[in-house]
Write a protein that holds these residues in place. Structure first.
Motif, PDB file in Angstrom:
ATOM      1  N   LEU A 116      -2.296 -10.786  -6.110  1.00 10.20           N
ATOM      2  CA  LEU A 116      -0.883 -11.026  -6.389  1.00 10.20           C
ATOM      3  C   LEU A 116      -0.244  -9.649  -6.571  1.00 10.20           C
ATOM      4  O   LEU A 116      -0.518  -8.946  -7.543  1.00 10.20           O
ATOM      5  N   VAL A 117       0.571  -9.245  -5.575  1.00  9.60           N
ATOM      6  CA  VAL A 117       1.179  -7.916  -5.581  1.00  9.60           C
ATOM      7  C   VAL A 117       2.692  -8.078  -5.580  1.00  9.60           C
ATOM      8  O   VAL A 117       3.256  -8.625  -4.631  1.00  9.60           O
ATOM      9  N   SER A 118       3.343  -7.629  -6.646  1.00  7.78           N
ATOM     10  CA  SER A 118       4.800  -7.701  -6.781  1.00  7.78           C
ATOM     11  C   SER A 118       5.319  -9.122  -6.542  1.00  7.78           C
ATOM     12  O   SER A 118       6.304  -9.334  -5.833  1.00  7.78           O
ATOM     13  N   GLY A 119       4.606 -10.090  -7.064  1.00  5.76           N
ATOM     14  CA  GLY A 119       5.034 -11.480  -6.928  1.00  5.76           C
ATOM     15  C   GLY A 119       4.692 -12.105  -5.598  1.00  5.76           C
ATOM     16  O   GLY A 119       5.038 -13.254  -5.354  1.00  5.76           O
ATOM     17  N   LYS A 120       4.043 -11.361  -4.693  1.00  9.70           N
ATOM     18  CA  LYS A 120       3.685 -11.897  -3.375  1.00  9.70           C
ATOM     19  C   LYS A 120       2.170 -12.077  -3.294  1.00  9.70           C
ATOM     20  O   LYS A 120       1.412 -11.278  -3.821  1.00  9.70           O
ATOM     21  N   GLN A 121       1.780 -13.144  -2.601  1.00 12.11           N
ATOM     22  CA  GLN A 121       0.355 -13.407  -2.392  1.00 12.11           C
ATOM     23  C   GLN A 121      -0.146 -12.538  -1.236  1.00 12.11           C
ATOM     24  O   GLN A 121       0.411 -12.563  -0.147  1.00 12.11           O
ATOM     25  N   ARG A 122      -1.179 -11.751  -1.469  1.00 10.35           N
ATOM     26  CA  ARG A 122      -1.794 -10.890  -0.455  1.00 10.35           C
ATOM     27  C   ARG A 122      -3.254 -11.271  -0.321  1.00 10.35           C
ATOM     28  O   ARG A 122      -3.876 -11.771  -1.265  1.00 10.35           O
ATOM     29  N   TYR A 123      -3.826 -10.995   0.848  1.00  5.53           N
ATOM     30  CA  TYR A 123      -5.214 -11.357   1.116  1.00  5.53           C
ATOM     31  C   TYR A 123      -5.987 -10.180   1.690  1.00  5.53           C
ATOM     32  O   TYR A 123      -5.433  -9.333   2.397  1.00  5.53           O
ATOM     33  N   LEU A 124      -7.259 -10.184   1.380  1.00  6.87           N
ATOM     34  CA  LEU A 124      -8.212  -9.241   1.975  1.00  6.87           C
ATOM     35  C   LEU A 124      -9.322 -10.069   2.583  1.00  6.87           C
ATOM     36  O   LEU A 124      -9.883 -10.954   1.933  1.00  6.87           O
ATOM     37  N   GLN A 125      -9.605  -9.819   3.856  1.00  4.11           N
ATOM     38  CA  GLN A 125     -10.744 -10.447   4.517  1.00  4.11           C
ATOM     39  C   GLN A 125     -11.610  -9.333   5.069  1.00  4.11           C
ATOM     40  O   GLN A 125     -11.113  -8.449   5.768  1.00  4.11           O
ATOM     41  N   LEU A 126     -12.898  -9.373   4.720  1.00  6.89           N
ATOM     42  CA  LEU A 126     -13.777  -8.353   5.275  1.00  6.89           C
ATOM     43  C   LEU A 126     -15.144  -8.930   5.579  1.00  6.89           C
ATOM     44  O   LEU A 126     -15.631  -9.828   4.913  1.00  6.89           O
ATOM     45  N   ASN A 127     -15.693  -8.415   6.660  1.00  8.41           N
ATOM     46  CA  ASN A 127     -17.063  -8.727   7.048  1.00  8.41           C
ATOM     47  C   ASN A 127     -17.906  -7.493   6.767  1.00  8.41           C
ATOM     48  O   ASN A 127     -17.426  -6.361   6.929  1.00  8.41           O
ATOM     49  N   MET A 128     -19.151  -7.745   6.372  1.00  6.69           N
ATOM     50  CA  MET A 128     -20.030  -6.635   6.000  1.00  6.69           C
ATOM     51  C   MET A 128     -21.366  -6.733   6.721  1.00  6.69           C
ATOM     52  O   MET A 128     -21.850  -7.816   7.023  1.00  6.69           O
ATOM     53  N   THR A 129     -21.936  -5.556   6.933  1.00 10.71           N
ATOM     54  CA  THR A 129     -23.304  -5.430   7.422  1.00 10.71           C
ATOM     55  C   THR A 129     -24.010  -4.459   6.493  1.00 10.71           C
ATOM     56  O   THR A 129     -23.456  -3.420   6.143  1.00 10.71           O
ATOM     57  N   LEU A 130     -25.232  -4.811   6.090  1.00  8.17           N
ATOM     58  CA  LEU A 130     -26.013  -3.954   5.205  1.00  8.17           C
ATOM     59  C   LEU A 130     -27.019  -3.157   6.018  1.00  8.17           C
ATOM     60  O   LEU A 130     -27.590  -3.667   6.981  1.00  8.17           O
TER      61      LEU A 130
END
Length: 172
Positions: free
Chosen positions: A83-97
């Protein structure tokens, strides 16, 4: 004549007492030596075992730093909302180990629910604005490696993940 018998009897008693004292001293020495030998046998470590343990630890170190890299792709993407400045934000990430130890890759697969939970908590605790910078992403990578290695150390006794690769990193 009676005096001679008394003198002979006294000498026999003195000789008997000396023999008894010598037998007791010898028995104590034998028992003490046997006890000391048993103590050293049971409680002193075998030098060859210690050397073998040192060699196996060195071999594990070599396996982790040498050899081909092994990659484990974490199939499901991580999705975190902010929740950034009243707006909904998203992070999507794929990972490899990345690791060089197949045993630790197998341990990651085994403990995947715990690892995913810890990574979701880590990702959701980040600042959205900070993640937009290269430094923020690098810091997140190092934190993810540390988090995974801490779990592996708890569960298996050693870490083993060298790096985390973000194969997809989308912020909106």
């Amino acid at each position: 004549m009676a005096d001679e018998l008394d003198v002979g009897a006294e000498e026999g008693k003195k000789g008997g007492k000396k023999k008894l004292i010598i037998i007791i001293v010898v028995a104590l020495l034998v028992l003490g030596g046997g006890g000391a030998a048993a103590y050293f046998f049971l409680f002193s470590g075998d030098d060859s075992e210690a050397a073998a343990e040192g060699e196996s630890a060195a071999a594990i170190e070599m396996v982790q730093t040498d050899g081909p890299a092994i990659y484990l792709d974490l199939d499901q993407p991580f999705v975190v909302d902010f929740l950034v400045s009243g707006k909904q934000r998203y992070l999507q990430l794929n990972m490899t180990l990345k690791s060089r130890d197949q045993g630790q890759i197998d341990a990651v697969k085994l403990h995947m629910p715990l690892i995913r939970n810890s990574l979701v908590l880590l990702f959701s605790s980040q600042s959205f604005d900070e993640l937009q910078t290269i430094e923020g992403k690098q810091k997140l990578k190092s934190s993810a490696v540390e988090t995974i290695n801490n779990i592996l150390t708890q569960e298996t006794g050693m870490g083993g993940i060298e790096d985390v690769l973000f194969t997809n990193f989308v912020m909106q």
